[in-house]
Design a protein around this motif. Structure first.
Motif, short mmCIF file in Angstrom:
data_model
loop_
_atom_site.label_atom_id
_atom_site.label_comp_id
_atom_site.label_asym_id
_atom_site.label_seq_id
_atom_site.Cartn_x
_atom_site.Cartn_y
_atom_site.Cartn_z
N PRO A 28 0.83 -1.22 0.00
CA PRO A 28 0.00 0.00 0.00
C PRO A 28 0.86 1.26 0.00
O PRO A 28 1.87 1.35 0.69
CB PRO A 28 -0.80 -0.12 1.30
N LYS A 29 0.42 2.24 -0.79
CA LYS A 29 1.13 3.51 -0.82
C LYS A 29 0.89 4.31 0.45
O LYS A 29 1.78 5.05 0.91
CB LYS A 29 0.70 4.32 -2.04
N LYS A 30 -0.31 4.18 1.02
CA LYS A 30 -0.66 4.89 2.24
C LYS A 30 -1.24 3.89 3.24
O LYS A 30 -2.43 3.56 3.17
CB LYS A 30 -1.67 6.00 1.95
N PRO A 31 -0.42 3.35 4.14
CA PRO A 31 -0.93 2.38 5.14
C PRO A 31 -2.13 2.93 5.88
O PRO A 31 -2.18 4.12 6.23
CB PRO A 31 0.27 2.19 6.06
N LYS A 32 -3.13 2.06 6.11
CA LYS A 32 -4.39 2.49 6.73
C LYS A 32 -4.40 2.33 8.24
O LYS A 32 -5.32 2.80 8.90
CB LYS A 32 -5.54 1.68 6.12
N THR A 33 -3.41 1.65 8.78
CA THR A 33 -3.39 1.40 10.22
C THR A 33 -2.73 2.56 10.97
O THR A 33 -1.89 3.27 10.43
CB THR A 33 -2.63 0.09 10.52
N ALA A 34 -3.11 2.70 12.23
CA ALA A 34 -2.61 3.82 13.04
C ALA A 34 -1.09 3.77 13.21
O ALA A 34 -0.42 4.81 13.24
CB ALA A 34 -3.30 3.81 14.41
N ASN A 35 -0.54 2.55 13.29
CA ASN A 35 0.91 2.44 13.48
C ASN A 35 1.69 2.39 12.16
O ASN A 35 2.90 2.17 12.15
CB ASN A 35 1.24 1.20 14.32
N CYS A 57 1.45 -2.70 7.97
CA CYS A 57 0.45 -3.44 7.20
C CYS A 57 0.56 -4.94 7.48
O CYS A 57 1.66 -5.50 7.52
CB CYS A 57 0.68 -3.24 5.71
N PRO A 58 -0.59 -5.61 7.66
CA PRO A 58 -0.55 -7.07 7.73
C PRO A 58 -0.12 -7.65 6.39
O PRO A 58 -0.28 -7.00 5.34
CB PRO A 58 -1.99 -7.45 8.07
N LEU A 118 10.72 -5.58 5.10
CA LEU A 118 9.91 -4.47 4.61
C LEU A 118 9.55 -3.55 5.77
O LEU A 118 8.92 -3.99 6.74
CB LEU A 118 8.63 -4.99 3.95
N PRO A 119 9.90 -2.29 5.71
CA PRO A 119 9.57 -1.39 6.81
C PRO A 119 8.07 -1.21 7.01
O PRO A 119 7.62 -0.89 8.10
CB PRO A 119 10.24 -0.06 6.40
N GLN A 120 7.28 -1.46 5.95
CA GLN A 120 5.83 -1.29 6.06
C GLN A 120 5.14 -2.50 6.67
O GLN A 120 3.95 -2.45 7.00
CB GLN A 120 5.21 -1.05 4.68
N ALA A 121 5.85 -3.62 6.83
CA ALA A 121 5.21 -4.87 7.26
C ALA A 121 5.05 -4.94 8.77
O ALA A 121 5.98 -4.61 9.53
CB ALA A 121 6.03 -6.07 6.79
N ASP A 122 3.87 -5.38 9.20
CA ASP A 122 3.63 -5.68 10.61
C ASP A 122 4.13 -7.10 10.86
O ASP A 122 3.48 -8.07 10.46
CB ASP A 122 2.13 -5.57 10.92
N LYS A 123 5.26 -7.22 11.47
CA LYS A 123 5.89 -8.54 11.61
C LYS A 123 5.14 -9.45 12.58
O LYS A 123 5.44 -10.65 12.66
CB LYS A 123 7.35 -8.36 12.04
N ASP A 124 4.18 -8.91 13.31
CA ASP A 124 3.35 -9.73 14.19
C ASP A 124 2.09 -10.23 13.49
O ASP A 124 1.31 -10.96 14.08
CB ASP A 124 2.95 -8.93 15.44
N ARG A 125 1.90 -9.80 12.24
CA ARG A 125 0.70 -10.19 11.50
C ARG A 125 1.08 -10.66 10.10
O ARG A 125 0.68 -10.10 9.10
CB ARG A 125 -0.31 -9.05 11.43
N ILE A 126 1.89 -11.72 10.05
CA ILE A 126 2.25 -12.35 8.78
C ILE A 126 1.45 -13.63 8.67
O ILE A 126 1.53 -14.52 9.54
CB ILE A 126 3.76 -12.65 8.71
N TYR A 127 0.66 -13.74 7.61
CA TYR A 127 -0.22 -14.89 7.40
C TYR A 127 0.15 -15.57 6.08
O TYR A 127 0.71 -14.93 5.18
CB TYR A 127 -1.68 -14.45 7.34
N ALA A 128 -0.18 -16.84 5.96
CA ALA A 128 0.16 -17.57 4.73
C ALA A 128 -0.99 -18.48 4.33
O ALA A 128 -1.70 -19.03 5.18
CB ALA A 128 1.44 -18.37 4.92
#
Length: 430
Positions: free
Chosen positions: A198-205, A208-209, A283-293
């Protein structure tokens, strides 16, 4: 533990070749039974030519490996314009999947429709299930199983990934950038993936998941999501497949290196799945606590393997899962048994040697290591990755889990349901 069964079609019509007979099987709402329930199969025999007739109708039930379980024959007399309903309650009380055939005067005349990705296919039998989550397929891992995979992980860690990200501007949207990523994996192999961010992450922190897709055997490449949502999406191509197919040096992947687990194709392919997680974590944009597969077929095996070999996945969803319980698998279907047996014969390997190699990559042996939540989708009529083998690994998972069985589907799931259900599953484990 949760279980969720969906019944889609309440009447499964089964066509028969005999001109005078018209039969159907009255489908239970789910075709999956749990103790203390008793399986019940109803066969409806109708006069289709406005003429009375008599016929010997037989119901034959075997295990999925074709061991006899139940057989009954009944002479049926149907008056002109009338019908007869035959109700059977076979004494099935052992967990498993069962194959049902119907005969008229000794001839198997079932034409059972089931859904595949490319359209409707037909079987001359249909499957039912009893207590699938209690199927026991004992692990057959080797004494050095853990050491084998510890070594593979250590070797991967020594390989500098050298990530190269190139934006494919023609695939990007106003919401997300679309990248092709190249990297090195185990043995120095170059693998590739697509990622949208995403170009503009939607989460407060501003994190991105992440949703990683692992691909099926010989799957084509598809474009991934660039719509207006919060997700980073990844589509991995393992060595020699999909984006990497032009440089495939492995031939038929399932056969490659069969004589030595250290050289077997899936040792590297499973590590490619881990390398994709390595990339996501850069990835600096990645939420490392919310990685799903997620993945289906071979991708389902990759999903389970990644969850077994890497603890960074928060939750996974796999369906019609490949690579599980090879000794039973090869008794039920011809592929991948035939190419593996052909390679075994070419190499002069004994059954013991062949199954020893396969045991290192068997999902049922890896499943014990999974610690994240698992969601399983199963096609009850699957002719490629039989339901029995799906549950062989799933039943050994000790983390939170649930499953869904699609009774009228083969090597396929109902994506109109599954896709939303997967996101709901991920959202349970934020």
């Amino acid at each position: 533990m949760k279980r969720f069964i969906i019944g889609i079609i309440l009447l499964a019509n089964i066509c028969f070749a005999q001109a005078q007979l018209k039969l159907s099987v009255q489908q239970n709402e789910k075709w999956v039974w749990y103790a203390p329930e008793t399986p019940e199969i109803q066969i409806v025999v109708k006069d289709s030519l406005l003429k009375a007739f008599a016929s010997d109708i037989s119901l034959v039930i075997t295990t999925d490996t074709k061991q006899p379980v139940f057989s009954v024959t009944q002479n049926v007399n149907v008056a002109q314009g009338d019908s007869a309903v035959l109700t059977y309650k076979p004494a099935i009380n052992t967990p498993g999947f069962y194959r049902c055939e119907v005969f008229a005067n000794g001839k198997n005349i079932v034409d059972f429709p089931y859904e595949q990705n490319w359209g409707t296919e037909h079987h001359d039998f249909f499957n039912i299930a009893y207590e699938p989550e209690n199927i026991i397929s004992l692990p057959d891992y080797q004494a050095d199983f853990k050491a084998f995979w510890d070594k593979a992980r250590a070797e991967l860690a020594e390989v500098e990934p050298n990530y190269e990200m190139t934006e494919l501007k023609e695939k990007s949207s106003k919401f997300k950038k679309f990248y092709l990523v190249k990297m090195q994996s185990l043995g120095g192999d170059t693998i590739q993936l697509y990622v949208t961010i995403p170009k503009k992450p939607k989460t407060a922190n501003k994190k991105c998941p992440v949703h990683i897709y692992y691909m099926g055997y010989n799957s084509g490449v598809w474009d991934i999501d660039t719509s207006d949502n919060e997700w980073i999406t990844v589509l991995l191509s393992v060595r020699g497949q999909a984006l990497n197919k032009p440089t495939n040096k492995y031939g038929d992947w399932i056969q490659y290196g069969l004589d030595n687990p250290e050289h077997y194709y899936y040792r590297g392919a499973y590590m490619d799945c881990v390398r994709a997680i390595d990339f996501v974590c850069t990835l600096p944009q990645a939420d490392k606590d919310r990685i799903y597969a997620e993945g289906g077929s071979q991708g389902g095996a990759f999903t389970m393997a990644a969850a077994s070999l890497d603890t960074r996945l928060r939750a996974v969803a796999c369906y019609i899962t490949f690579m599980s319980d090879f000794p039973d698998y090869f008794k039920i279907v011809n592929w991948p048994a035939d190419p593996i047996f052909a390679k075994q014969h070419e190499l002069g390997m004994s059954d013991e040697q062949m199954y020893r190699t396969m045991s290192y990559f068997d999902i049922k042996n890896l499943a014990r290591w999974i610690t994240c939540p698992v969601y399983l989708g199963v096609g009850l009529q699957d002719p490629t990755c039989p339901p029995h083998t799906n549950f062989s690994g799933y039943n050994l998972v000790s983390s939170p889990k649930k499953y869904i069985i699609y009774p009228h589907y083969g090597h396929h799931v109902d994506y109109s349901h599954w896709n939303d259900a997967v996101i709901d599953w991920y959202n349970e484990w934020k």
